[in-house]
Scaffold this motif. Structure first.
Motif, PDB file in Angstrom:
ATOM      1  N   ALA A 279      -9.571   0.619   4.145  1.00  0.00           N
ATOM      2  CA  ALA A 279      -8.708  -0.429   4.491  1.00  0.00           C
ATOM      3  C   ALA A 279      -7.445   0.246   5.067  1.00  0.00           C
ATOM      4  N   LEU A 280      -7.098   1.409   4.436  1.00  0.00           N
ATOM      5  CA  LEU A 280      -5.870   2.211   5.129  1.00  0.00           C
ATOM      6  C   LEU A 280      -6.333   2.855   6.614  1.00  0.00           C
ATOM      7  N   LEU A 281      -7.268   3.207   6.670  1.00  0.00           N
ATOM      8  CA  LEU A 281      -7.750   3.656   8.304  1.00  0.00           C
ATOM      9  C   LEU A 281      -7.835   2.556   9.279  1.00  0.00           C
ATOM     10  N   GLY A 282      -8.398   1.396   8.593  1.00  0.00           N
ATOM     11  CA  GLY A 282      -8.226   0.063   9.466  1.00  0.00           C
ATOM     12  C   GLY A 282      -7.001  -0.695   9.520  1.00  0.00           C
ATOM     13  N   ARG A 283      -6.096  -0.416   8.842  1.00  0.00           N
ATOM     14  CA  ARG A 283      -4.585  -0.869   8.960  1.00  0.00           C
ATOM     15  C   ARG A 283      -4.788  -2.435   8.535  1.00  0.00           C
ATOM     16  N   ASN A 284      -5.797  -2.691   7.655  1.00  0.00           N
ATOM     17  CA  ASN A 284      -6.035  -4.139   7.239  1.00  0.00           C
ATOM     18  C   ASN A 284      -6.239  -5.141   8.020  1.00  0.00           C
ATOM     19  N   HIS A 285      -6.917  -4.697   9.185  1.00  0.00           N
ATOM     20  CA  HIS A 285      -7.284  -5.407  10.550  1.00  0.00           C
ATOM     21  C   HIS A 285      -8.715  -5.519  10.296  1.00  0.00           C
TER      22      HIS A 285
END
Length: 357
Positions: A279-285
């Protein structure tokens, strides 16, 4: 264009930095980094590795979505690990104890898993809104309790049964299975991978096309401003935690309904913690999370090839850890770069306006 760059550049920088750092570690240990990375890429074409990566991507994606909902509200739901474990054992016990028509049986198991995950998340949520207990502390404690409760529920004198040397819940009847897509020697694609896709679409619609999503993001950015606009902050905390827990409860469904059909002592752990990193890596997108989940699954499954070239598989863990750390740094670097660029643009416009006057 600037927004797209701000979303894509940080994870790309993090991955490159992580690869360089792991390459340096391999060189210092006397191994050839190009040979190691080449073996990982080649492993994708071997046996069922590619299908295993897709299956794992779906599971990681669901876990990361559960975490991302909390992040949108500025809630750090570390309890996804315990929520999906409790949901798995409860749903497996339910599924193995009832007889229902095909389709209805599997749907009922999925609903039970979501309800169980939400119920487990409700405890830290209620503590948060009524007593102000920090959700990080409460969810960490709930993870530990979940392990104990799951172990207790599959005891032979409770709901478990002994098969060989393994204790497990009663096997779910075939009417409760979700068939996959057989791909011959390449393995079988979990049918519930499509559930992960549906959840991703639903998450995007909820966050970008609904009043609830707007209020959720507004509360996360500024609870005071949201409250001034009539948003009940405590209600948003409760609802977002319940929704996060419900999605977390679905993490185990692809494996339980698509392959194992039971919960046993060898049930995989750590997926919830991986979901935090993804989730951090994908920035919640949802698209960024999908990329992060695919990367995580690739590292997990292709890392099996490292033993064949004399490289310790722990290098995969090092790479995953450095990705998480470096992505935080990369986002801050890009944010400051974008801010400086915007300040220079405004300065040029003011200078041009002054010259014209």
């Amino acid at each position: 264009m600037g927004k797209l760059r701000g979303n894509l550049l940080p994870p790309a920088l993090a991955i490159v930095f992580s690869a360089l750092l792991c390459g340096l570690a391999l060189v210092l240990s006397g191994a050839n980094p190009l040979k190691a990375f080449g073996a990982m890429v080649n492993q994708v074409g071997e046996g069922s590795t590619a299908v295993d990566i897709i299956n794992s991507t779906g599971i990681y994606y669901i876990a990361a979505l559960a975490v991302a909902i909390g992040f949108q509200m500025n809630l750090f739901n570390i309890g996804v690990e315990g929520q999906y474990r409790i949901a798995a054992v409860v749903a497996a016990i339910f599924g193995g104890s009832v007889a229902l028509p095909p389709g209805i049986h599997s749907l009922a198991i999925i609903i039970v898993a979501a309800v169980a995950g939400a119920a487990w998340a409700a405890i830290p949520a209620i503590l948060k809104v009524t007593r102000g207990v920090n959700e990080v502390i409460s969810t960490i404690m709930m993870n530990g309790i979940a392990l104990g409760v799951a172990a207790y529920l599959i005891r032979r004198d409770v709901f478990g049964e002994l098969r060989g040397n393994n204790i497990r819940t009663p096997e779910i009847a075939e009417s409760g299975w979700v068939p996959g897509i057989p791909l011959g020697d390449n393995g079988t694609l979990f049918g519930l991978v499509f559930l992960a896709i549906a959840l991703g679409v639903g998450y995007w619609v909820m966050m970008n096309r609904t009043r609830f999503g707007f209020e959720l993001r507004a509360s996360g950015e500024s609870a005071t401003a949201a409250a001034a606009g009539g948003v009940n902050a405590k209600k948003m905390i409760l609802v977002s935690m319940l929704l996060s827990g419900a999605i977390a409860g679905l993490v185990s469904m692809p494996e339980i309904l698509g392959r194992d059909h039971t919960y046993n002592l060898n049930f995989p752990g750590g997926i919830g913690f991986s979901g935090i990193a993804i989730a951090l890596l994908g920035r919640n997108h949802p698209a960024g999370i999908a990329f992060g989940a695919l990367l995580w699954a690739f590292l997990d499954k292709s890392g099996l090839a490292l033993d064949n070239v004399g490289v310790p598989r722990e290098i995969v863990t090092i790479m995953q850890g450095t990705i998480v750390l470096s992505v935080v740094v990369a986002y801050e670097v890009v944010r400051r770069f974008e801010l400086a660029s915007e300040q220079r643009r405004v300065g040029r416009e003011l200078a041009s306006a002054g010259g014209a006057a």
